[in-house]
Write an enzyme that holds these catalytic residues in place. Structure first.
Site, PDB file in Angstrom:
ATOM      1  N   HIS A 189     -70.798  27.857 -16.197  1.00 26.38           N
ATOM      2  CA  HIS A 189     -71.753  28.233 -15.163  1.00 26.38           C
ATOM      3  C   HIS A 189     -72.195  27.064 -14.309  1.00 26.38           C
ATOM      4  O   HIS A 189     -72.513  27.234 -13.136  1.00 26.38           O
ATOM      5  CB  HIS A 189     -72.916  29.008 -15.785  1.00 26.38           C
ATOM      6  CG  HIS A 189     -72.445  30.359 -16.212  1.00 26.38           C
ATOM      7  ND1 HIS A 189     -71.983  30.604 -17.482  1.00 26.38           N
ATOM      8  CD2 HIS A 189     -72.233  31.483 -15.502  1.00 26.38           C
ATOM      9  CE1 HIS A 189     -71.551  31.853 -17.527  1.00 26.38           C
ATOM     10  NE2 HIS A 189     -71.694  32.403 -16.347  1.00 26.38           N
ATOM     11  N   ARG A 296     -75.447  37.917 -10.076  1.00 30.02           N
ATOM     12  CA  ARG A 296     -75.729  37.507 -11.462  1.00 30.02           C
ATOM     13  C   ARG A 296     -77.244  37.480 -11.642  1.00 30.02           C
ATOM     14  O   ARG A 296     -77.887  36.451 -11.445  1.00 30.02           O
ATOM     15  CB  ARG A 296     -75.144  36.125 -11.744  1.00 30.02           C
ATOM     16  CG  ARG A 296     -73.630  36.072 -11.843  1.00 30.02           C
ATOM     17  CD  ARG A 296     -73.158  34.668 -12.209  1.00 30.02           C
ATOM     18  NE  ARG A 296     -71.799  34.638 -12.667  1.00 30.02           N
ATOM     19  CZ  ARG A 296     -70.733  34.380 -11.894  1.00 30.02           C
ATOM     20  NH1 ARG A 296     -70.887  34.115 -10.619  1.00 30.02           N
ATOM     21  NH2 ARG A 296     -69.516  34.364 -12.408  1.00 30.02           N
ATOM     22  N   ARG A 332     -75.491  43.113 -11.494  1.00 27.96           N
ATOM     23  CA  ARG A 332     -75.075  43.116 -12.899  1.00 27.96           C
ATOM     24  C   ARG A 332     -76.321  42.964 -13.756  1.00 27.96           C
ATOM     25  O   ARG A 332     -77.139  42.075 -13.514  1.00 27.96           O
ATOM     26  CB  ARG A 332     -74.117  41.956 -13.168  1.00 27.96           C
ATOM     27  CG  ARG A 332     -73.784  41.858 -14.647  1.00 27.96           C
ATOM     28  CD  ARG A 332     -72.753  40.824 -14.913  1.00 27.96           C
ATOM     29  NE  ARG A 332     -73.303  39.476 -14.831  1.00 27.96           N
ATOM     30  CZ  ARG A 332     -72.559  38.383 -14.969  1.00 27.96           C
ATOM     31  NH1 ARG A 332     -71.260  38.487 -15.159  1.00 27.96           N
ATOM     32  NH2 ARG A 332     -73.117  37.194 -14.911  1.00 27.96           N
ATOM     33  N   GLU A 431     -64.249  42.603 -19.164  1.00 31.90           N
ATOM     34  CA  GLU A 431     -64.101  41.206 -19.573  1.00 31.90           C
ATOM     35  C   GLU A 431     -63.792  41.080 -21.068  1.00 31.90           C
ATOM     36  O   GLU A 431     -63.557  39.986 -21.566  1.00 31.90           O
ATOM     37  CB  GLU A 431     -65.308  40.368 -19.151  1.00 31.90           C
ATOM     38  CG  GLU A 431     -66.657  40.969 -19.462  1.00 31.90           C
ATOM     39  CD  GLU A 431     -67.819  40.231 -18.802  1.00 31.90           C
ATOM     40  OE1 GLU A 431     -67.618  39.168 -18.203  1.00 31.90           O
ATOM     41  OE2 GLU A 431     -68.950  40.731 -18.918  1.00 31.90           O
ATOM     42  N   ASN A 454     -63.182  35.398 -15.917  1.00 32.82           N
ATOM     43  CA  ASN A 454     -63.603  34.196 -16.662  1.00 32.82           C
ATOM     44  C   ASN A 454     -63.697  34.505 -18.153  1.00 32.82           C
ATOM     45  O   ASN A 454     -63.176  33.772 -18.992  1.00 32.82           O
ATOM     46  CB  ASN A 454     -64.973  33.707 -16.189  1.00 32.82           C
ATOM     47  CG  ASN A 454     -65.029  33.516 -14.691  1.00 32.82           C
ATOM     48  OD1 ASN A 454     -63.998  33.361 -14.060  1.00 32.82           O
ATOM     49  ND2 ASN A 454     -66.219  33.529 -14.121  1.00 32.82           N
ATOM     50  N   ASP A 455     -64.388  35.602 -18.444  1.00 34.77           N
ATOM     51  CA  ASP A 455     -64.511  35.972 -19.853  1.00 34.77           C
ATOM     52  C   ASP A 455     -63.272  36.673 -20.364  1.00 34.77           C
ATOM     53  O   ASP A 455     -62.911  36.526 -21.523  1.00 34.77           O
ATOM     54  CB  ASP A 455     -65.754  36.854 -20.066  1.00 34.77           C
ATOM     55  CG  ASP A 455     -67.006  36.019 -20.179  1.00 34.77           C
ATOM     56  OD1 ASP A 455     -66.968  35.009 -20.908  1.00 34.77           O
ATOM     57  OD2 ASP A 455     -68.005  36.341 -19.526  1.00 34.77           O
ATOM     58  N   ARG A 465     -64.576  28.949 -23.186  1.00 32.85           N
ATOM     59  CA  ARG A 465     -64.396  28.564 -21.782  1.00 32.85           C
ATOM     60  C   ARG A 465     -65.099  27.266 -21.415  1.00 32.85           C
ATOM     61  O   ARG A 465     -64.902  26.732 -20.324  1.00 32.85           O
ATOM     62  CB  ARG A 465     -64.808  29.716 -20.849  1.00 32.85           C
ATOM     63  CG  ARG A 465     -66.279  30.011 -20.798  1.00 32.85           C
ATOM     64  CD  ARG A 465     -66.548  31.366 -20.137  1.00 32.85           C
ATOM     65  NE  ARG A 465     -67.177  31.253 -18.831  1.00 32.85           N
ATOM     66  CZ  ARG A 465     -67.736  32.270 -18.170  1.00 32.85           C
ATOM     67  NH1 ARG A 465     -67.727  33.493 -18.695  1.00 32.85           N
ATOM     68  NH2 ARG A 465     -68.299  32.107 -17.014  1.00 32.85           N
ATOM     69  N   CYS A 502     -64.327  40.025  -9.963  1.00 33.92           N
ATOM     70  CA  CYS A 502     -65.433  39.149  -9.593  1.00 33.92           C
ATOM     71  C   CYS A 502     -65.420  37.846 -10.385  1.00 33.92           C
ATOM     72  O   CYS A 502     -66.307  37.026 -10.244  1.00 33.92           O
ATOM     73  CB  CYS A 502     -66.776  39.857  -9.738  1.00 33.92           C
ATOM     74  SG  CYS A 502     -67.110  40.370 -11.424  1.00 33.92           S
TER      75      CYS A 502
HETATM   76  C1  PEP Z   1     -66.595  36.680 -15.647  1.00 35.49           C
HETATM   77  O1  PEP Z   1     -66.710  36.621 -16.869  1.00 35.49           O
HETATM   78  O2  PEP Z   1     -65.495  36.600 -15.056  1.00 35.49           O
HETATM   79  C2  PEP Z   1     -67.785  36.841 -14.800  1.00 35.49           C
HETATM   80  C3  PEP Z   1     -67.673  37.084 -13.513  1.00 35.49           C
HETATM   81  O3  PEP Z   1     -68.986  36.709 -15.387  1.00 35.49           O
HETATM   82  P1  PEP Z   1     -69.640  35.306 -15.803  1.00 35.49           P
HETATM   83  O4  PEP Z   1     -68.780  34.204 -15.249  1.00 35.49           O
HETATM   84  O5  PEP Z   1     -71.013  35.302 -15.250  1.00 35.49           O
HETATM   85  O6  PEP Z   1     -69.600  35.367 -17.288  1.00 35.49           O
HETATM   86 MG    MG Z   2     -68.548  37.180 -17.777  1.00 41.84          MG
END
Ligand code: PEP
Ligand code: MG
Length: 576
Positions: A189, A296, A332, A431, A454-455, A465, A502
């Site tokens: 993040h 977010r 979200r 995710e 990402n997740d 990650r 996203c």
């Molecule tokens: C993701 O996991 O791709 C996502 C968009 O959410 P975050 O990065 O906030 O976990």
């Molecule tokens: Mg995520």
């Protein structure tokens, strides 16, 4: 000397280092003699006075720009002077003969424990305030000056082991030239925030804290991913020039921000915005995007030492809804846990937080928190085109349980006669691989989905990650990722339900070309990625993207995928 890391937010900075180490007290039990008691009590009072002066100074600094945050520190003064806490500490010094620092540790800890167990959310929040105060007292006692990213004196390059989302959410971005940390990767993040603030950042530079001195001059090349210490004048001049060229090129690319995202053969691809607050800076992204693909909402919680109220959330969501008008805004619901801990609320300590009580799971355990957010969303939905999205959905059970809470909240609003809009699309983030694998079933239960790459990558590849030690294993270009995404897009499209991306892959031109080839027509990203993606889209045709996707599906490794994409897309890619 040169230190290498992952350039997660491109740019170049030359400046002085600000070593950021959040203070951690080490208290060992120590008793005092009877003859030392009066002096110890007095020392505690003096310490309290110093803390009060520090808090007053912070309040004064924040008063003009962020009066809401100033109020929080005023509340800290009230707690600092609280009779029950002070009585406890004095008793521990006088009767148990504890040294002032031990008495503070024990006294505050007792109240923190008590408050953490409270049923009422607002009381539980006080535990975090008390913890903050305890650390302040210990730090002053140890003679360590305050390090605070929200009140920086001058422009600096921040060096830290890690920056928590609460650090990045509160930092004074006008004073931060660059960021370097020991851990973290492209999808952590701090990286996402750095990119959205357009702050050059290199993450995952092992042991960099030990190598740097506070105030020393460094060059941060967050294009190549190198931090240079002790640069001579020639190096500074060279990088000042390189920085100029970089900024000129970025400005040129920025012209694509306003381009209409239609492929060369005339197919529109929606480009949406990922955002984390309703601040004017972020809202200005509305000029260049088709909607908000990911708000977010947890960033509102992370940037504040106390939980935002339903009313505060309502105001923020309404602002975004009004700004985007008829364009969809996907809110979200709270995604805390994992690497996002709250200052304002005690979360359980877990061995594997990314696999633990995170996001929706945490909301199920804290229903009042979830309900307050949902109420704010349905109320704000009267002012625009809001969509509600649930994070970390693993099963249809999760969807059904969340929908039950949603129905209860709507019913409560109806019975209370509160103006709201109950008819908004409800969707999920894809995710967790399990939900991707039953996408056609999930599509029957929801109105839309958005893929959180990402997740998805973290859980598909079984790689933390944030951990640079396993960064090589975090392979977003792994063919398995594209296969799974392809299946999900097909399932949702077949059901006639909206599907987007996203996660960070949506803003990565190489990957975006494949996503479009897989049938994705909706990409959401941080504002800094918009120009590059629009440049890609306007230079691409659908048959070209489909051919690419086909090729990628038959690749065996992430490296092969990347090489193939670079070879095919070379000139279509933005150069920065
Ligand atoms: C993701 O996991 O791709 C996502 C968009 O959410 P975050 O990065 O906030 O976990
Ligand atoms: Mg995520």
């Amino acid at each position: 000397m040169e230190y290498r890391g992952n350039p997660v937010s491109h740019g170049i900075a030359i400046g002085d280092v600000y070593l950021y180490t959040p203070f951690q007290a080490e208290i060992t039990e120590k008793t005092i003699g009877t003859d030392e008691i009066e002096a110890a009590v007095q020392a505690y009072f003096d310490l309290r006075t110093k803390a009060q002066a520090e808090l007053a100074m912070i309040q004064e600094k924040l008063q003009a720009g962020s009066p809401d945050k100033a109020k929080i520190f005023a509340a800290h003064v009230d707690m600092l002077l609280d009779a029950a806490v002070n009585g406890e500490i004095e008793t521990l010094i006088r009767d148990a003969h504890l040294s002032p620092e031990c008495a503070i540790e024990r006294g505050y800890s007792k109240f923190i424990r008590l408050f953490s167990k409270a049923k009422v959310l607002q009381i539980r929040e006080r535990a975090a305030d008390l913890r903050d105060l305890k650390t302040r007292l210990h730090r002053i006692w140890a003679g360590v000056p305050e390090r605070n990213l929200s009140a920086l004196e001058k422009e600096v390059i921040i060096a830290a082991h890690d920056l928590l989302p609460s650090d990045t959410a509160t930092l004074d971005r006008s004073k931060v030239l660059g960021i370097v940390t020991e851990i973290g990767g492209r999808t952590s993040h701090s990286a996402i925030i750095a990119r959205s603030y357009e702050i050059p950042a290199i993450l995952g530079v092992p042991n960099i804290m030990a190598a740097l001195r506070d105030g020393e001059r460094v060059i941060l090349d967050a294009v190549e991913g190198v931090l240079y210490t002790s640069p001579d004048e020639a190096a500074c001049a060279h990088y000042a020039e390189k920085r100029g060229a970089y900024l000129a090129h970025a400005a040129e690319l920025k012209q694509y921000r306003s381009a209409v995202p239609v492929t060369r053969d005339g197919v529109p691809i929606e480009v949406h915005l990922n955002m984390g607050s309703a601040d004017p800076d972020e809202l200005s992204g509305s000029l260049y995007t088709d909607g908000v693909g990911l708000f977010r909402t947890e960033f509102m919680y992370l940037s504040s030492p106390s939980l935002p109220t339903e009313e505060e959330q309502f105001q923020a969501y309404r602002k975004v809804a009004l700004e985007f008008g008829q364009r969809p805004v996907i809110l979200r619901t709270l995604d805390i846990g994992g690497d996002k801990q709250l200052e304002s609320m005690e979360l359980p300590r877990e061995d594997n937080p990314f696999l633990g009580l995170r996001a929706l799971r945490l909301c199920f355990e804290n229903l009042p928190l979830f309900q307050a957010q949902l109420r704010a969303v349905f109320r704000a939905a009267c002012y625009g085109n809001l969509w509600l999205m649930l994070p970390m959905v693993g099963s249809l059970d999760d969807i059904r349980a969340a929908k039950a809470v949603i129905e209860e909240v709507k019913e409560a609003l109806r019975q209370e006669g509160i103006t709201h809009n109950p008819d908004i699309p409800v969707g999920i983030m894809i995710e967790i691989p399990a939900i991707a694998l039953v996408a056609e079933l999930a599509a029957e239960e929801v109105d839309f989905a958005s893929i959180g790459t990402n997740d998805l990558c973290q859980y598909l590849m079984a790689v933390d990650r944030l951990n640079p030690a396993v960064a090589n294993y975090y392979q977003s270009y792994h063919p398995a990722m594209f296969r799974l995404i392809g299946q999900t897009v097909s399932a949702f499209s077949a059901a006639g339900k909206s599907i987007g991306v996203c996660g960070e892959l949506g803003g990565d031109p190489l990957a975006a070309a494949v996503l479009i080839g897989l049938g994705m027509r909706k990409l959401s990203m941080g504002i800094s990625s918009v120009p590059g993606i629009k440049k890609l889209i306007t230079g691409l045709t659908i048959p070209q993207a489909e051919a690419l996707a086909k090729q990628v599906m038959s690749c065996a490794t992430a490296d092969e995928v990347e090489q193939c994409l670079r070879a095919e897309l070379g000139t279509a890619l933005p150069a920065v």
